[in-house]
Design a protein around this motif. Structure first.
Motif, PDB file in Angstrom:
ATOM      1  N   LEU A  22      -4.402  -1.473   7.261  1.00 29.38           N
ATOM      2  CA  LEU A  22      -4.813  -1.836   8.620  1.00 29.38           C
ATOM      3  C   LEU A  22      -5.883  -2.921   8.588  1.00 29.38           C
ATOM      4  CD1 LEU A  22      -5.031   1.624  10.449  1.00 29.38           C
ATOM      5  CD2 LEU A  22      -3.644  -0.327  11.182  1.00 29.38           C
ATOM      6  N   VAL A  23      -6.864  -2.730   7.724  1.00 32.70           N
ATOM      7  CA  VAL A  23      -7.969  -3.687   7.636  1.00 32.70           C
ATOM      8  C   VAL A  23      -7.476  -5.038   7.130  1.00 32.70           C
ATOM      9  CG1 VAL A  23     -10.143  -4.203   6.450  1.00 32.70           C
ATOM     10  CG2 VAL A  23      -9.728  -1.904   7.338  1.00 32.70           C
ATOM     11  N   GLU A  24      -6.659  -5.026   6.080  1.00 27.47           N
ATOM     12  CA  GLU A  24      -6.156  -6.294   5.540  1.00 27.47           C
ATOM     13  C   GLU A  24      -5.327  -7.038   6.578  1.00 27.47           C
ATOM     14  OE1 GLU A  24      -3.141  -7.829   2.031  1.00 27.47           O
ATOM     15  OE2 GLU A  24      -4.546  -6.206   1.559  1.00 27.47           O
ATOM     16  N   SER A  25      -4.469  -6.312   7.293  1.00 25.06           N
ATOM     17  CA  SER A  25      -3.633  -6.942   8.312  1.00 25.06           C
ATOM     18  C   SER A  25      -4.489  -7.579   9.401  1.00 25.06           C
ATOM     19  CB  SER A  25      -2.681  -5.913   8.918  1.00 25.06           C
ATOM     20  OG  SER A  25      -1.897  -6.494   9.929  1.00 25.06           O
ATOM     21  N   TYR A  34       0.809  -1.226   0.000  1.00 29.38           N
ATOM     22  CA  TYR A  34       0.000   0.000   0.000  1.00 29.38           C
ATOM     23  C   TYR A  34       0.839   1.272   0.000  1.00 29.38           C
ATOM     24  CZ  TYR A  34      -4.023  -2.996   0.858  1.00 29.38           C
ATOM     25  OH  TYR A  34      -5.013  -3.946   0.732  1.00 29.38           O
ATOM     26  N   GLY A  35       2.171   1.107  -0.047  1.00 28.59           N
ATOM     27  CA  GLY A  35       3.035   2.284  -0.087  1.00 28.59           C
ATOM     28  C   GLY A  35       3.089   3.036   1.221  1.00 28.59           C
ATOM     29  N   GLY A  36       2.974   2.318   2.347  1.00 30.46           N
ATOM     30  CA  GLY A  36       2.999   2.935   3.674  1.00 30.46           C
ATOM     31  C   GLY A  36       1.789   2.524   4.487  1.00 30.46           C
ATOM     32  N   VAL A  37       1.578   3.229   5.579  1.00 23.50           N
ATOM     33  CA  VAL A  37       0.445   2.924   6.463  1.00 23.50           C
ATOM     34  C   VAL A  37      -0.818   3.538   5.880  1.00 23.50           C
ATOM     35  CG1 VAL A  37      -0.511   3.185   8.775  1.00 23.50           C
ATOM     36  CG2 VAL A  37       1.960   2.891   8.481  1.00 23.50           C
TER      37      VAL A  37
END
Length: 357
Positions: A151-154, A143-146
């Motif tokens: 967050l959701v995928e993790s 995603y090129g960073g946060v």
């Protein structure tokens, strides 16, 4: 997705999700190994209105302390675990009502399974927590960073690991110190899962900045019907977190009870120490949770009665004196140094208490 559409999860003697009320959570800043200090803080938090309490479990001594702590408190106890799966197992064995882990830093599938097996045996829910600072390199690269999407995928990847082990007694939390990223992440995950969500703006800051960021973020999220437990993360006394959480819920109409204090911003007409008075009134009002009223604190007798008309009870300052007001009508004048006590007497009468209690 609204709260009615999330699964119901039992934490100790409380239920979250499934349309149950949003519960207020906080976290101790004591060393969990210090049972006396930790219990003392939890009891203060209970009195302030905390409904779920989390403690850090960084050592086996802390895990063992949970057993003694749990015997002396009255709200569900959550153990916060990082890295060592054995601490999670020990926490459950010592009576934790829920554990918070990030499966990504627990280690191998076998270690995660050891935790899940123990939780399943005792029916203990697992909160899968992912923070913006703990995203995997692969997610960051993708995603090129946060990002909210990352967050959701993790989080859902971590949930899938536990689901694959046959366990579904879960709560999810995805937190970021970026308020609008946090909002977007919750909007996204609410469409993808029906597990209850614990909501908070992580590392929000000190009393002022933390309250503003948490109020904005939680307000937007909760207003959409997303979220089943909340924490206002503040750098300071955790009791302040609970006070803020209660006010956020009450402001959104998600909770009733307790006194809502409104006060004017002061102006050149003010002839009373209104700032000090308003703070004292707010502290006193917190003692009357059984009352569901609006209380106005006004700075002058010119506009005081009119501005306090919508309040159930109010006071307005004058020159060396003040007015007691009920529903916009002046009850009586009181010397300034007696105003606070006169207000307390009115509140006690409304609550059916003895004024000396």
């Amino acid at each position: 997705m609204t709260r009615e559409h999330t699964k119901t999860v039992k934490i100790g003697n409380r239920l979250i999700g499934g349309g149950n009320p949003v519960l207020i959570q906080s976290m101790c800043n004591t060393k969990t190994e210090d049972v006396k200090a930790t219990v003392g803080q939890i009891l203060r938090l209970e009195q302030a209105g905390c409904e779920i309490i989390r403690v850090a479990v960084p050592t086996m001594e802390a895990a063992a302390a949970l057993k003694e702590i749990k015997q002396q408190i009255h709200i569900p106890l959550v153990a916060d675990i990082h890295f060592d799966y054995r601490l999670a197992v020990a926490a459950i064995e010592n009576g934790a009502d829920k554990i918070r882990i990030n499966p990504g830093n627990i280690g191998s599938r076998e270690r995660i399974k050891a935790v899940v097996d123990q939780a399943a045996e005792r029916g203990i829910p697992i909160r899968v927590g992912v923070n913006s600072g703990s995203l995997e390199k692969e997610i960051l690269a993708k995603y090129g960073g946060v990002t909210a999407e990352g967050l959701v995928e993790s989080a859902l990847d971590k949930v899938a690991v536990i689901e694959d082990l046959g366990y579904h007694n879960l709560v999810i939390s995805i937190k970021s110190s970026d308020v609008m990223m946090c909002v977007k992440a919750h909007e996204l995950i609410a469409q993808k899962t029906d597990y209850p969500l614990h909501v908070g703006i992580t590392e929000a800051g000190t009393l002022t900045s933390g309250n503003i960021k948490s109020s904005v973020g939680l307000g937007i999220i909760l207003y959409q019907g997303i979220g089943d437990t909340i924490r206002v993360s503040l750098t300071g006394d955790p009791v302040e977190e609970v006070k803020s959480a209660k006010l956020i819920l009450k402001t959104l109409g998600l909770r009733t009870g307790g006194i809502e204090v409104v006060s004017c911003p002061t102006c050149g007409r003010t002839r009373i120490d209104l700032i000090s008075l308003a703070n004292q009134v707010e502290t006193m009002a917190a003692e009357f949770d059984e009352l569901n009223i609006k209380l106005a604190v006004m700075g002058c007798v010119v506009n005081g009665p009119g501005e306090a008309r919508e309040a159930d009870l109010g006071i307005a300052g004058g020159v060396g004196e003040g007015l007691l007001i009920r529903k916009g009508e002046i009850i009586r004048k009181v010397p300034e140094n007696e105003l606070l006590n006169a207000l307390r007497a009115e509140l006690c009468a409304l609550a059916g208490r003895n004024v000396n209690e």
